[in-house]
Design an enzyme around this catalytic site. Structure first.
Site, PDB file in Angstrom:
ATOM      1  N   GLY A  68       0.837  -1.183   0.000  1.00 28.09           N
ATOM      2  CA  GLY A  68       0.000   0.000   0.000  1.00 28.09           C
ATOM      3  C   GLY A  68       0.873   1.234   0.000  1.00 28.09           C
ATOM      4  O   GLY A  68       2.043   1.184   0.405  1.00 28.09           O
ATOM      5  N   GLN A  73       2.939   9.866   1.536  1.00 32.19           N
ATOM      6  CA  GLN A  73       4.237   9.197   1.558  1.00 32.19           C
ATOM      7  C   GLN A  73       5.135   9.600   0.391  1.00 32.19           C
ATOM      8  O   GLN A  73       6.320   9.307   0.401  1.00 32.19           O
ATOM      9  CB  GLN A  73       4.050   7.681   1.590  1.00 32.19           C
ATOM     10  N   CYS A 126       6.282  -0.089   7.815  1.00 33.40           N
ATOM     11  CA  CYS A 126       5.831   1.044   7.001  1.00 33.40           C
ATOM     12  C   CYS A 126       6.982   1.535   6.145  1.00 33.40           C
ATOM     13  O   CYS A 126       8.125   1.654   6.622  1.00 33.40           O
ATOM     14  CB  CYS A 126       5.338   2.169   7.916  1.00 33.40           C
ATOM     15  N   LEU A 127       6.693   1.836   4.893  1.00 37.37           N
ATOM     16  CA  LEU A 127       7.723   2.329   3.987  1.00 37.37           C
ATOM     17  C   LEU A 127       8.275   3.679   4.425  1.00 37.37           C
ATOM     18  O   LEU A 127       9.395   4.036   4.053  1.00 37.37           O
ATOM     19  CB  LEU A 127       7.158   2.441   2.565  1.00 37.37           C
ATOM     20  N   HIS A 168      -4.156   0.816   7.750  1.00 36.06           N
ATOM     21  CA  HIS A 168      -2.832   1.446   7.726  1.00 36.06           C
ATOM     22  C   HIS A 168      -2.798   2.601   6.723  1.00 36.06           C
ATOM     23  O   HIS A 168      -2.338   3.712   7.054  1.00 36.06           O
ATOM     24  CB  HIS A 168      -1.792   0.380   7.361  1.00 36.06           C
ATOM     25  N   GLU A 169      -3.290   2.361   5.512  1.00 38.91           N
ATOM     26  CA  GLU A 169      -3.207   3.397   4.480  1.00 38.91           C
ATOM     27  C   GLU A 169      -4.175   4.542   4.753  1.00 38.91           C
ATOM     28  O   GLU A 169      -3.836   5.709   4.528  1.00 38.91           O
ATOM     29  CB  GLU A 169      -3.449   2.800   3.097  1.00 38.91           C
ATOM     30  N   HIS A 172      -2.760   6.883   7.286  1.00 37.06           N
ATOM     31  CA  HIS A 172      -1.798   7.836   6.713  1.00 37.06           C
ATOM     32  C   HIS A 172      -2.502   9.119   6.276  1.00 37.06           C
ATOM     33  O   HIS A 172      -1.950  10.219   6.411  1.00 37.06           O
ATOM     34  CB  HIS A 172      -1.115   7.223   5.485  1.00 37.06           C
TER      35      HIS A 172
END
Length: 214
Positions: A68, A73, A126-127, A168-169, A172
């Protein structure tokens, strides 16, 4: 805190971002864009620019690789995210985590609500927080509402790992990182996670590191 790029019109900022070929740079924790609620998408981009931006998000997510990616991000405070999960995991992990393959989806102005009281806790990364993972207890099932990139309504229920990705997304887009919801005693670098906590569930980690599971 306003940054210089905030004073540039959104469409122009995205054009500048897309001037370089994807994958796009992923911003890391500490960047203010990750801590601000995003602006709802209401047609700020024309169809062609929106399609290019979505394509860049998809390429960036796959290159990372991740399951995702949210617009903040890549430095864009717009309420858009993408998800996709081929779920290349062993069967025991798939069964324990409810991780089933997910096709590519674009989430525009998404919101979620819990379906039932059950929660599930697993290691999550997480990226934008590279190098670490921690256990996060999340709703085991959620209802997601919003639109797709064509303006069509989305109203879907997700369970297991797909529900975790959706939460999660969407978080963000509200300026929330997974660390805000994590059991901090579980925080582990990737090497330690691989060495000690490769089990399908987080039960051994909870016992060894001293935290509770739901």
């Amino acid at each position: 805190m306003e940054t210089p790029s905030d004073r540039v019109p959104l469409a122009e900022r995205i054009e500048q971002l897309l001037a370089e070929e994807a994958p796009l740079p992923i911003v890391a924790a500490g960047h203010p864009v990750l801590r601000r609620p995003t602006v709802p998408y209401d047609g700020q981009l024309d169809d062609a620019l929106l399609a290019r931006f979505v394509r860049a998000l998809r390429v960036t997510m796959r290159a990372a690789p991740g399951v995702g990616l949210a617009a903040p991000q890549v430095g864009v405070g717009l309420r858009i995210a993408v998800i996709e999960d081929p779920a290349p995991v062993p069967e025991e992990v798939r069964a324990a985590r409810g991780r089933e393959p997910q096709p590519f989806r674009v989430l525009v102005n998404p919101a979620y609500e819990a379906v039932g009281p059950e929660r599930a806790a697993f290691f999550e990364g997480c990226l934008s927080v590279p190098g670490y993972q921690a256990v996060v207890a999340r709703h085991a099932a959620v209802r997601l509402t919003g639109q797709d990139e064509h303006g069509q309504a989305r109203d879907e229920e997700f369970t297991g790992w797909p529900a975790r990705i959706v939460q999660h997304e969407t978080d963000h887009l509200d300026g929330t990182l997974y660390l805000d919801r994590a059991e901090l005693r579980s925080l582990s670098c990737n090497a330690a996670t691989a060495r000690y906590w490769g089990q399908p569930t987080a039960e051994e980690a909870a016992r060894a590191l001293g935290f509770d599971l739901p």
